[in-house]
Write a protein that holds these residues in place. Structure first.
Motif, PDB file in Angstrom:
ATOM      1  N   LEU A 197      -7.643   5.956 -15.522  1.00 31.61           N
ATOM      2  CA  LEU A 197      -7.291   5.903 -16.942  1.00 31.61           C
ATOM      3  C   LEU A 197      -7.537   4.543 -17.593  1.00 31.61           C
ATOM      4  O   LEU A 197      -6.641   3.964 -18.223  1.00 31.61           O
ATOM      5  CB  LEU A 197      -5.822   6.316 -17.147  1.00 31.61           C
ATOM      6  N   PRO A 198      -8.741   3.976 -17.479  1.00 28.84           N
ATOM      7  CA  PRO A 198      -9.028   2.740 -18.204  1.00 28.84           C
ATOM      8  C   PRO A 198      -9.060   2.991 -19.704  1.00 28.84           C
ATOM      9  O   PRO A 198      -9.570   4.020 -20.167  1.00 28.84           O
ATOM     10  CB  PRO A 198     -10.418   2.337 -17.686  1.00 28.84           C
ATOM     11  N   ASP A 199      -8.497   2.073 -20.477  1.00 31.46           N
ATOM     12  CA  ASP A 199      -8.458   2.239 -21.930  1.00 31.46           C
ATOM     13  C   ASP A 199      -9.867   2.305 -22.510  1.00 31.46           C
ATOM     14  O   ASP A 199     -10.733   1.504 -22.158  1.00 31.46           O
ATOM     15  CB  ASP A 199      -7.709   1.064 -22.569  1.00 31.46           C
ATOM     16  N   GLY A 200     -10.074   3.258 -23.413  1.00 29.07           N
ATOM     17  CA  GLY A 200     -11.345   3.359 -24.110  1.00 29.07           C
ATOM     18  C   GLY A 200     -12.445   4.061 -23.350  1.00 29.07           C
ATOM     19  O   GLY A 200     -13.617   3.930 -23.700  1.00 29.07           O
ATOM     20  N   SER A 201     -12.106   4.831 -22.325  1.00 30.26           N
ATOM     21  CA  SER A 201     -13.117   5.514 -21.514  1.00 30.26           C
ATOM     22  C   SER A 201     -13.155   7.011 -21.827  1.00 30.26           C
ATOM     23  O   SER A 201     -12.224   7.561 -22.408  1.00 30.26           O
ATOM     24  CB  SER A 201     -12.823   5.324 -20.024  1.00 30.26           C
ATOM     25  N   ILE A 202     -14.237   7.660 -21.427  1.00 25.88           N
ATOM     26  CA  ILE A 202     -14.337   9.111 -21.570  1.00 25.88           C
ATOM     27  C   ILE A 202     -13.291   9.800 -20.689  1.00 25.88           C
ATOM     28  O   ILE A 202     -12.686  10.796 -21.086  1.00 25.88           O
ATOM     29  CB  ILE A 202     -15.748   9.595 -21.205  1.00 25.88           C
ATOM     30  N   GLY A 203     -13.077   9.269 -19.494  1.00 21.58           N
ATOM     31  CA  GLY A 203     -12.091   9.854 -18.597  1.00 21.58           C
ATOM     32  C   GLY A 203     -10.703   9.861 -19.197  1.00 21.58           C
ATOM     33  O   GLY A 203      -9.951  10.840 -19.040  1.00 21.58           O
ATOM     34  N   GLU A 204     -10.344   8.795 -19.908  1.00 21.07           N
ATOM     35  CA  GLU A 204      -9.041   8.742 -20.570  1.00 21.07           C
ATOM     36  C   GLU A 204      -8.948   9.823 -21.643  1.00 21.07           C
ATOM     37  O   GLU A 204      -7.909  10.486 -21.788  1.00 21.07           O
ATOM     38  CB  GLU A 204      -8.822   7.369 -21.186  1.00 21.07           C
ATOM     39  N   ALA A 205     -10.033  10.014 -22.396  1.00 21.99           N
ATOM     40  CA  ALA A 205     -10.050  11.053 -23.436  1.00 21.99           C
ATOM     41  C   ALA A 205      -9.888  12.441 -22.824  1.00 21.99           C
ATOM     42  O   ALA A 205      -9.174  13.293 -23.368  1.00 21.99           O
ATOM     43  CB  ALA A 205     -11.349  10.966 -24.232  1.00 21.99           C
ATOM     44  N   LEU A 206     -10.541  12.680 -21.697  1.00 13.77           N
ATOM     45  CA  LEU A 206     -10.399  13.961 -21.002  1.00 13.77           C
ATOM     46  C   LEU A 206      -8.945  14.190 -20.575  1.00 13.77           C
ATOM     47  O   LEU A 206      -8.403  15.281 -20.753  1.00 13.77           O
ATOM     48  CB  LEU A 206     -11.301  13.986 -19.770  1.00 13.77           C
ATOM     49  N   TYR A 207      -8.336  13.155 -20.012  1.00 14.80           N
ATOM     50  CA  TYR A 207      -6.961  13.290 -19.530  1.00 14.80           C
ATOM     51  C   TYR A 207      -6.006  13.548 -20.690  1.00 14.80           C
ATOM     52  O   TYR A 207      -5.102  14.396 -20.585  1.00 14.80           O
ATOM     53  CB  TYR A 207      -6.543  12.017 -18.788  1.00 14.80           C
ATOM     54  N   GLN A 208      -6.190  12.844 -21.803  1.00 14.72           N
ATOM     55  CA  GLN A 208      -5.322  13.039 -22.962  1.00 14.72           C
ATOM     56  C   GLN A 208      -5.479  14.450 -23.538  1.00 14.72           C
ATOM     57  O   GLN A 208      -4.493  15.076 -23.935  1.00 14.72           O
ATOM     58  CB  GLN A 208      -5.635  11.993 -24.027  1.00 14.72           C
ATOM     59  N   ALA A 209      -6.719  14.942 -23.579  1.00 10.99           N
ATOM     60  CA  ALA A 209      -6.956  16.300 -24.082  1.00 10.99           C
ATOM     61  C   ALA A 209      -6.261  17.333 -23.193  1.00 10.99           C
ATOM     62  O   ALA A 209      -5.666  18.299 -23.682  1.00 10.99           O
ATOM     63  CB  ALA A 209      -8.455  16.570 -24.151  1.00 10.99           C
ATOM     64  N   LYS A 210      -6.313  17.120 -21.890  1.00 11.08           N
ATOM     65  CA  LYS A 210      -5.639  18.034 -20.954  1.00 11.08           C
ATOM     66  C   LYS A 210      -4.123  17.930 -21.099  1.00 11.08           C
ATOM     67  O   LYS A 210      -3.399  18.938 -21.092  1.00 11.08           O
ATOM     68  CB  LYS A 210      -6.075  17.699 -19.533  1.00 11.08           C
ATOM     69  N   LEU A 211      -3.628  16.697 -21.284  1.00  6.59           N
ATOM     70  CA  LEU A 211      -2.184  16.460 -21.366  1.00  6.59           C
ATOM     71  C   LEU A 211      -1.572  17.170 -22.572  1.00  6.59           C
ATOM     72  O   LEU A 211      -0.482  17.742 -22.485  1.00  6.59           O
ATOM     73  CB  LEU A 211      -1.917  14.961 -21.432  1.00  6.59           C
ATOM     74  N   TYR A 212      -2.290  17.140 -23.689  1.00  9.35           N
ATOM     75  CA  TYR A 212      -1.783  17.745 -24.923  1.00  9.35           C
ATOM     76  C   TYR A 212      -2.336  19.153 -25.172  1.00  9.35           C
ATOM     77  O   TYR A 212      -2.214  19.679 -26.275  1.00  9.35           O
ATOM     78  CB  TYR A 212      -2.120  16.836 -26.109  1.00  9.35           C
ATOM     79  N   LEU A 213      -2.951  19.732 -24.118  1.00 10.16           N
ATOM     80  CA  LEU A 213      -3.488  21.102 -24.179  1.00 10.16           C
ATOM     81  C   LEU A 213      -4.482  21.274 -25.320  1.00 10.16           C
ATOM     82  O   LEU A 213      -4.552  22.335 -25.944  1.00 10.16           O
ATOM     83  CB  LEU A 213      -2.346  22.118 -24.314  1.00 10.16           C
ATOM     84  N   GLU A 214      -5.259  20.217 -25.591  1.00 12.74           N
ATOM     85  CA  GLU A 214      -6.333  20.286 -26.578  1.00 12.74           C
ATOM     86  C   GLU A 214      -7.592  20.793 -25.872  1.00 12.74           C
ATOM     87  O   GLU A 214      -8.502  20.029 -25.562  1.00 12.74           O
ATOM     88  CB  GLU A 214      -6.567  18.910 -27.201  1.00 12.74           C
ATOM     89  N   THR A 215      -7.622  22.098 -25.614  1.00 15.07           N
ATOM     90  CA  THR A 215      -8.696  22.658 -24.805  1.00 15.07           C
ATOM     91  C   THR A 215     -10.063  22.496 -25.467  1.00 15.07           C
ATOM     92  O   THR A 215     -11.064  22.230 -24.792  1.00 15.07           O
ATOM     93  CB  THR A 215      -8.435  24.146 -24.527  1.00 15.07           C
ATOM     94  N   GLY A 216     -10.120  22.657 -26.778  1.00 17.73           N
ATOM     95  CA  GLY A 216     -11.390  22.486 -27.477  1.00 17.73           C
ATOM     96  C   GLY A 216     -11.941  21.087 -27.315  1.00 17.73           C
ATOM     97  O   GLY A 216     -13.141  20.900 -27.072  1.00 17.73           O
ATOM     98  N   GLU A 217     -11.058  20.111 -27.432  1.00 20.34           N
ATOM     99  CA  GLU A 217     -11.490  18.724 -27.254  1.00 20.34           C
ATOM    100  C   GLU A 217     -11.874  18.454 -25.804  1.00 20.34           C
ATOM    101  O   GLU A 217     -12.818  17.705 -25.532  1.00 20.34           O
ATOM    102  CB  GLU A 217     -10.373  17.774 -27.693  1.00 20.34           C
ATOM    103  N   LEU A 218     -11.145  19.066 -24.872  1.00 22.33           N
ATOM    104  CA  LEU A 218     -11.472  18.921 -23.453  1.00 22.33           C
ATOM    105  C   LEU A 218     -12.877  19.448 -23.172  1.00 22.33           C
ATOM    106  O   LEU A 218     -13.679  18.786 -22.491  1.00 22.33           O
ATOM    107  CB  LEU A 218     -10.441  19.680 -22.620  1.00 22.33           C
TER     108      LEU A 218
END
Length: 252
Positions: A197-218
């Protein structure tokens, strides 16, 4: 023939997009599977933003750094192993270990040694290194011995033999390893970012989308990974093809 091939490829893609759409329609819980249209809408919303390009640049820079470092190290180690048996004996168990250990284990262990911001560099390097090393070593070992004997008989300088004999015969193995390695670099690098989870990475964005159930964004970020990886691979393969043509033309 070329158009027929493209039409078939397009038809295959449309078929799977249709399967995806029907799957999304069949599942009552919309957060479990985003539709192609929802994914596209999220993607269109992401692309114009500065944050999107910052994340893509952050991840691409580190993943490609690991990839190109692995190319250089793999070639050097393969050359050393081909000429020095003790080196080959020492490196073999290390390469087997890297190939056998799960990526997740490497990521967790690496977090003890490096900052999360640089984790993708190390993991991409480790995943690509054995692929390049094995392929280049195989290419060196398969080089035509009769040509090498002829070069020795005619006292051809090593630099000339390198360009005229070694490189043309090893090149296909190297290109194949690069094609496989680029995909591995992106997969393992993004996996490292999802865990680190480095700040500003694609991986962080993926994890946040999964965490908040933003499936479209995931799904949208997943599509971004596929597209960006494909673009880099296509560009790099073209550059390798151009270099291969120069080798075949005998340019030194």
């Amino acid at each position: 023939m070329e158009w027929n091939k493209r039409i078939k490829q397009a038809a295959a893609i449309l078929f799977w997009v249709a399967v995806w759409q029907f799957g999304a329609m069949a599942i009552p819980q919309k957060f479990l599977l985003a539709s192609p249209l929802e994914t596209l809408e999220k993607l269109v919303g992401l692309v114009p933003t500065a944050v999107f390009w910052q994340r893509v640049g952050f991840s691409a820079l580190r993943i490609l750094a690991g990839f190109f470092s692995a190319l250089a190290a793999g070639v050097v180690l393969a050359a050393a192993s081909a000429w020095l048996e003790p080196v080959r004996v020492l490196i073999r168990p290390l390469m087997q270990l890297i190939k056998a250990v799960p990526v997740a284990s490497f990521i967790i262990l690496a977090l003890l040694w490096v900052r999360s911001a640089n984790l993708a560099v190390l993991i991409s390097f480790l995943m690509v290194l054995p692929v390049v090393y094995t392929a280049v070593l195989e290419g060196i070992q398969q080089t035509d011995r009769q040509l090498l004997e002829m070069a020795k008989v005619f006292c051809i300088p090593f630099s000339r033999a390198l360009w005229a004999i070694w490189l043309p015969q090893v090149w296909p193995y190297f290109v194949q390893s690069c094609t496989v390695g680029m995909g591995l670099a992106w997969k393992s690098g993004i996996a490292a970012e999802v865990i680190g989870l480095p700040d500003g990475s694609i991986g962080e964005a993926l994890y946040q989308a999964k965490l908040y159930l933003e499936t479209g964004e995931l799904f949208a970020w997943t599509a971004v990974i596929v597209l960006v990886s494909g673009v880099f691979e296509a560009v790099f393969v073209r550059l390798l093809a151009a270099a291969g043509r120069r080798l075949e033309g005998g340019d030194a």
